[in-house]
Design a protein around this motif. Structure first.
Motif, PDB file in Angstrom:
ATOM      1  N   GLY A 200       9.954   5.662  16.147  1.00 15.23           N
ATOM      2  CA  GLY A 200       9.819   6.493  14.965  1.00 15.23           C
ATOM      3  C   GLY A 200      10.570   5.935  13.778  1.00 15.23           C
ATOM      4  O   GLY A 200      11.340   4.976  13.899  1.00 15.23           O
ATOM      5  N   ILE A 201      10.340   6.529  12.609  1.00 13.04           N
ATOM      6  CA  ILE A 201      11.019   6.051  11.410  1.00 13.04           C
ATOM      7  C   ILE A 201      12.415   6.672  11.319  1.00 13.04           C
ATOM      8  O   ILE A 201      12.650   7.768  11.845  1.00 13.04           O
ATOM      9  N   THR A 202      13.325   5.971  10.668  1.00  7.14           N
ATOM     10  CA  THR A 202      14.721   6.426  10.591  1.00  7.14           C
ATOM     11  C   THR A 202      15.126   6.807   9.170  1.00  7.14           C
ATOM     12  O   THR A 202      16.309   6.935   8.889  1.00  7.14           O
ATOM     13  N   ILE A 203      14.161   6.962   8.266  1.00  4.44           N
ATOM     14  CA  ILE A 203      14.441   7.399   6.901  1.00  4.44           C
ATOM     15  C   ILE A 203      13.671   8.685   6.636  1.00  4.44           C
ATOM     16  O   ILE A 203      12.834   9.101   7.454  1.00  4.44           O
ATOM     17  N   GLU A 204      13.962   9.319   5.502  1.00  2.00           N
ATOM     18  CA  GLU A 204      13.281  10.568   5.166  1.00  2.00           C
ATOM     19  C   GLU A 204      11.768  10.345   5.082  1.00  2.00           C
ATOM     20  O   GLU A 204      11.314   9.442   4.362  1.00  2.00           O
ATOM     21  N   PRO A 205      10.985  11.153   5.789  1.00  3.10           N
ATOM     22  CA  PRO A 205       9.524  10.955   5.783  1.00  3.10           C
ATOM     23  C   PRO A 205       8.907  10.989   4.395  1.00  3.10           C
ATOM     24  O   PRO A 205       7.939  10.278   4.128  1.00  3.10           O
ATOM     25  N   GLU A 206       9.453  11.796   3.485  1.00  2.00           N
ATOM     26  CA  GLU A 206       8.858  11.948   2.157  1.00  2.00           C
ATOM     27  C   GLU A 206       8.922  10.668   1.329  1.00  2.00           C
ATOM     28  O   GLU A 206       8.119  10.477   0.419  1.00  2.00           O
ATOM     29  N   ILE A 207       9.889   9.796   1.604  1.00  3.63           N
ATOM     30  CA  ILE A 207      10.040   8.580   0.796  1.00  3.63           C
ATOM     31  C   ILE A 207       9.814   7.326   1.632  1.00  3.63           C
ATOM     32  O   ILE A 207      10.195   6.228   1.227  1.00  3.63           O
ATOM     33  N   ALA A 208       9.178   7.477   2.795  1.00 10.15           N
ATOM     34  CA  ALA A 208       8.905   6.329   3.658  1.00 10.15           C
ATOM     35  C   ALA A 208       7.551   5.722   3.310  1.00 10.15           C
ATOM     36  O   ALA A 208       6.544   6.430   3.222  1.00 10.15           O
ATOM     37  N   GLN A 209       7.529   4.413   3.099  1.00  8.49           N
ATOM     38  CA  GLN A 209       6.292   3.686   2.829  1.00  8.49           C
ATOM     39  C   GLN A 209       6.022   2.713   3.976  1.00  8.49           C
ATOM     40  O   GLN A 209       6.931   2.036   4.452  1.00  8.49           O
ATOM     41  N   ILE A 210       4.764   2.662   4.383  1.00  9.79           N
ATOM     42  CA  ILE A 210       4.356   1.807   5.500  1.00  9.79           C
ATOM     43  C   ILE A 210       3.455   0.705   4.967  1.00  9.79           C
ATOM     44  O   ILE A 210       2.417   0.980   4.358  1.00  9.79           O
ATOM     45  N   THR A 211       3.855  -0.544   5.193  1.00  5.22           N
ATOM     46  CA  THR A 211       3.067  -1.703   4.785  1.00  5.22           C
ATOM     47  C   THR A 211       2.542  -2.396   6.033  1.00  5.22           C
ATOM     48  O   THR A 211       3.294  -2.642   6.980  1.00  5.22           O
ATOM     49  N   VAL A 212       1.239  -2.695   6.033  1.00  6.51           N
ATOM     50  CA  VAL A 212       0.629  -3.438   7.140  1.00  6.51           C
ATOM     51  C   VAL A 212       0.104  -4.759   6.576  1.00  6.51           C
ATOM     52  O   VAL A 212      -0.690  -4.768   5.635  1.00  6.51           O
ATOM     53  N   VAL A 213       0.576  -5.864   7.152  1.00  6.80           N
ATOM     54  CA  VAL A 213       0.137  -7.202   6.749  1.00  6.80           C
ATOM     55  C   VAL A 213      -0.783  -7.744   7.832  1.00  6.80           C
ATOM     56  O   VAL A 213      -0.419  -7.784   9.006  1.00  6.80           O
ATOM     57  N   ARG A 214      -1.963  -8.153   7.424  1.00  2.00           N
ATOM     58  CA  ARG A 214      -2.963  -8.677   8.373  1.00  2.00           C
ATOM     59  C   ARG A 214      -3.574  -9.930   7.765  1.00  2.00           C
ATOM     60  O   ARG A 214      -4.365  -9.855   6.826  1.00  2.00           O
ATOM     61  N   GLY A 215      -3.203 -11.081   8.320  1.00  2.00           N
ATOM     62  CA  GLY A 215      -3.700 -12.332   7.766  1.00  2.00           C
ATOM     63  C   GLY A 215      -3.219 -12.477   6.326  1.00  2.00           C
ATOM     64  O   GLY A 215      -2.040 -12.388   6.036  1.00  2.00           O
ATOM     65  N   GLY A 216      -4.158 -12.696   5.408  1.00  2.00           N
ATOM     66  CA  GLY A 216      -3.808 -12.833   3.994  1.00  2.00           C
ATOM     67  C   GLY A 216      -3.896 -11.535   3.230  1.00  2.00           C
ATOM     68  O   GLY A 216      -3.781 -11.527   2.003  1.00  2.00           O
ATOM     69  N   GLN A 217      -4.106 -10.415   3.931  1.00  2.00           N
ATOM     70  CA  GLN A 217      -4.240  -9.121   3.262  1.00  2.00           C
ATOM     71  C   GLN A 217      -3.079  -8.207   3.630  1.00  2.00           C
ATOM     72  O   GLN A 217      -2.430  -8.389   4.665  1.00  2.00           O
ATOM     73  N   GLN A 218      -2.848  -7.235   2.776  1.00  2.00           N
ATOM     74  CA  GLN A 218      -1.874  -6.203   3.114  1.00  2.00           C
ATOM     75  C   GLN A 218      -2.248  -4.902   2.433  1.00  2.00           C
ATOM     76  O   GLN A 218      -2.909  -4.879   1.399  1.00  2.00           O
ATOM     77  N   GLY A 219      -1.837  -3.810   3.054  1.00  2.00           N
ATOM     78  CA  GLY A 219      -2.054  -2.483   2.496  1.00  2.00           C
ATOM     79  C   GLY A 219      -0.800  -1.661   2.683  1.00  2.00           C
ATOM     80  O   GLY A 219       0.018  -1.927   3.572  1.00  2.00           O
ATOM     81  N   GLN A 220      -0.629  -0.654   1.829  1.00  2.00           N
ATOM     82  CA  GLN A 220       0.580   0.168   1.879  1.00  2.00           C
ATOM     83  C   GLN A 220       0.209   1.623   1.681  1.00  2.00           C
ATOM     84  O   GLN A 220      -0.609   1.965   0.814  1.00  2.00           O
ATOM     85  N   VAL A 221       0.806   2.487   2.481  1.00  2.00           N
ATOM     86  CA  VAL A 221       0.555   3.926   2.378  1.00  2.00           C
ATOM     87  C   VAL A 221       1.870   4.675   2.534  1.00  2.00           C
ATOM     88  O   VAL A 221       2.855   4.140   3.035  1.00  2.00           O
ATOM     89  N   TRP A 222       1.854   5.930   2.071  1.00  2.00           N
ATOM     90  CA  TRP A 222       2.976   6.820   2.351  1.00  2.00           C
ATOM     91  C   TRP A 222       2.890   7.256   3.807  1.00  2.00           C
ATOM     92  O   TRP A 222       1.799   7.517   4.326  1.00  2.00           O
ATOM     93  N   PHE A 223       4.033   7.370   4.457  1.00  2.00           N
ATOM     94  CA  PHE A 223       4.061   7.759   5.869  1.00  2.00           C
ATOM     95  C   PHE A 223       3.369   9.095   6.086  1.00  2.00           C
ATOM     96  O   PHE A 223       2.565   9.250   7.010  1.00  2.00           O
ATOM     97  N   GLN A 224       3.657  10.073   5.241  1.00  2.00           N
ATOM     98  CA  GLN A 224       3.083  11.395   5.441  1.00  2.00           C
ATOM     99  C   GLN A 224       1.562  11.407   5.256  1.00  2.00           C
ATOM    100  O   GLN A 224       0.867  12.224   5.859  1.00  2.00           O
ATOM    101  N   ASP A 225       1.050  10.479   4.428  1.00  2.00           N
ATOM    102  CA  ASP A 225      -0.390  10.444   4.206  1.00  2.00           C
ATOM    103  C   ASP A 225      -1.165  10.040   5.453  1.00  2.00           C
ATOM    104  O   ASP A 225      -2.357  10.338   5.572  1.00  2.00           O
ATOM    105  N   ILE A 226      -0.516   9.349   6.377  1.00  2.00           N
ATOM    106  CA  ILE A 226      -1.179   8.959   7.629  1.00  2.00           C
ATOM    107  C   ILE A 226      -1.644  10.189   8.383  1.00  2.00           C
ATOM    108  O   ILE A 226      -2.700  10.190   9.021  1.00  2.00           O
ATOM    109  N   PHE A 227      -0.871  11.262   8.282  1.00  2.00           N
ATOM    110  CA  PHE A 227      -1.195  12.483   9.017  1.00  2.00           C
ATOM    111  C   PHE A 227      -2.058  13.437   8.189  1.00  2.00           C
ATOM    112  O   PHE A 227      -2.760  14.271   8.750  1.00  2.00           O
TER     113      PHE A 227
END
Length: 380
Positions: A200-227
């Motif tokens: 799990g994440i160890t920072i406040e969920p409201e200000i947590a950003q998740i970055t996924v790097v795949r090959g030469g691409q990357q995307g970023q979302v807010w943690f809460q938006d995943i749900f």
């Protein structure tokens, strides 16, 4: 005659102190409202000073655009049982004879604990030969080996398993409970379940950003938006890197506020009234609620929309004015969004500067009277 001279000297000293106070600067927390307005493009400066209203609030309501591209969103779930080049397999083969091809005379079972899938996707099994493993499931490989061996030994029984920790995997880093390489297995094929597997994440969920790097691409979302949006709970791919980090946006608070400091964002969006509250509110003894300013370098597109123009090019210096004493002032401050690198400044009330001037003047006059008295004593 001497008495007249003494009075003249005293008066001259008093006037000297008064003029000295008038010409010097008094202590204060920053520029006055008048000085800020003097920096307008309509006067001597290069900043656009704009009073906040619903139209301005709507034109400036820009939040960070986070999300995944279509290639991330449309990627299907990886089958965790599919073997890939580089995987390590474990094989166990039972033969229904005392003296088998592989088991010999010591037992009916033979274990091949580490069979590496080569770069072309093949493995080698004695008496079965070179077998295509990549792209197949362990069950499919089991059937292939069984068919190869049953031509040479009666009723062979084969078990094929992927060794623990091998196969498709991702790297999870940043503010998680357990950083490192994590295998993609049936329970954790998607982003949210992989984060859970990593502690799990160890920072406040409201200000947590998740970055996924795949090959030469990357995307970023807010943690809460995943749900909140299941599409953002993307399927993972072998070699993905997942980075969890805290939102780095900040604003600066200056002037007659409870604190004068650089302040990190505590949520995805923050309004002017929330920003004021976050630094302790306005100083009740000195703040001017009619002089709340937000300084910002605004992109030309937004500046043109705010000013009703179309000719501005490049970033523009904008100063947004909030008057909390107006009937709708508190609502405007509640709706106006603070952005990264903004400067929130609250001016001092006019009477505060007046009191400072009077106090300094009276203190100066007392000093002048003392000096004049000493001069009179010397003259007498």
């Amino acid at each position: 005659m001497k008495k007249t001279t003494s009075h003249i000297l005293r008066g001259a000293l008093v006037l000297s102190v008064a003029f000295g106070l008038a010409s010097c600067g008094l202590p204060r927390s920053g520029p006055s409202k008048k000085e800020i307005y003097q920096g307008s493009v309509l006067r001597e400066g290069d900043a656009f000073i704009v009073s906040v209203n619903p139209r301005v609030t709507q034109a400036t309501a820009v939040t960070p655009a986070l999300g995944f591209s279509e290639s991330f969103l449309n990627a299907g779930v990886v089958g965790s049982d599919v073997i890939r080049p580089g995987d390590t397999l474990g094989l166990t083969i039972w033969e229904n004879v005392d003296d088998g091809l592989l088991s010999g005379s010591e037992g009916a079972a033979t274990s091949l604990s580490e069979v590496q899938v080569d770069g072309d996707g093949f493995i080698f099994v004695p008496y079965a030969g070179r077998i295509k493993a990549a792209g197949n499931t362990p069950e499919a490989i089991r059937r292939i080996i069984t068919n190869k061996l049953e031509e040479q030994t009666p009723d062979p029984q084969v078990e094929v398993r992927r060794q623990a920790g091998d196969g498709a995997s991702v790297s999870v880093m940043g503010s998680v409970g357990s950083q490192g390489l994590q295998p993609i297995e049936r329970p954790n094929r998607r982003l949210s379940s992989m984060l859970a597997r990593a502690g799990g994440i160890t920072i406040e969920p409201e200000i947590a950003q998740i970055t996924v790097v795949r090959g030469g691409q990357q995307g970023q979302v807010w943690f809460q938006d995943i749900f909140d949006d299941q599409r953002l709970d993307i399927a993972l791919r072998n070699g993905d890197t997942i980075l969890v980090e805290q939102d780095t946006r900040t604003f600066t608070a200056l002037g007659a506020t409870g604190q004068q400091t650089r302040v990190p964002f505590e949520s995805q969006t923050i309004s002017a009234i929330e920003a004021i509250a976050q630094v302790g509110g306005l100083q009740t003894g000195s703040a001017d609620p009619t002089g709340v300013f937000v300084f910002r370098n605004e992109p030309a597109e937004i500046a043109n929309a705010v000013l009703g123009r179309g000719d501005l090019v490049g970033d523009q210096r904008m100063v947004y004015v909030l008057n909390l004493t107006e009937p709708t002032g508190m609502f405007e401050a509640r709706d106006f969004a603070i952005r990264d690198q903004d400067t929130l400044y609250v001016t001092e009330a006019p009477f505060v500067r007046w009191n400072k001037t009077i106090s300094a003047l009276l203190g100066g006059l007392n000093s002048a009277n003392s000096i004049a008295g000493a001069a009179s004593g010397l003259g007498g």
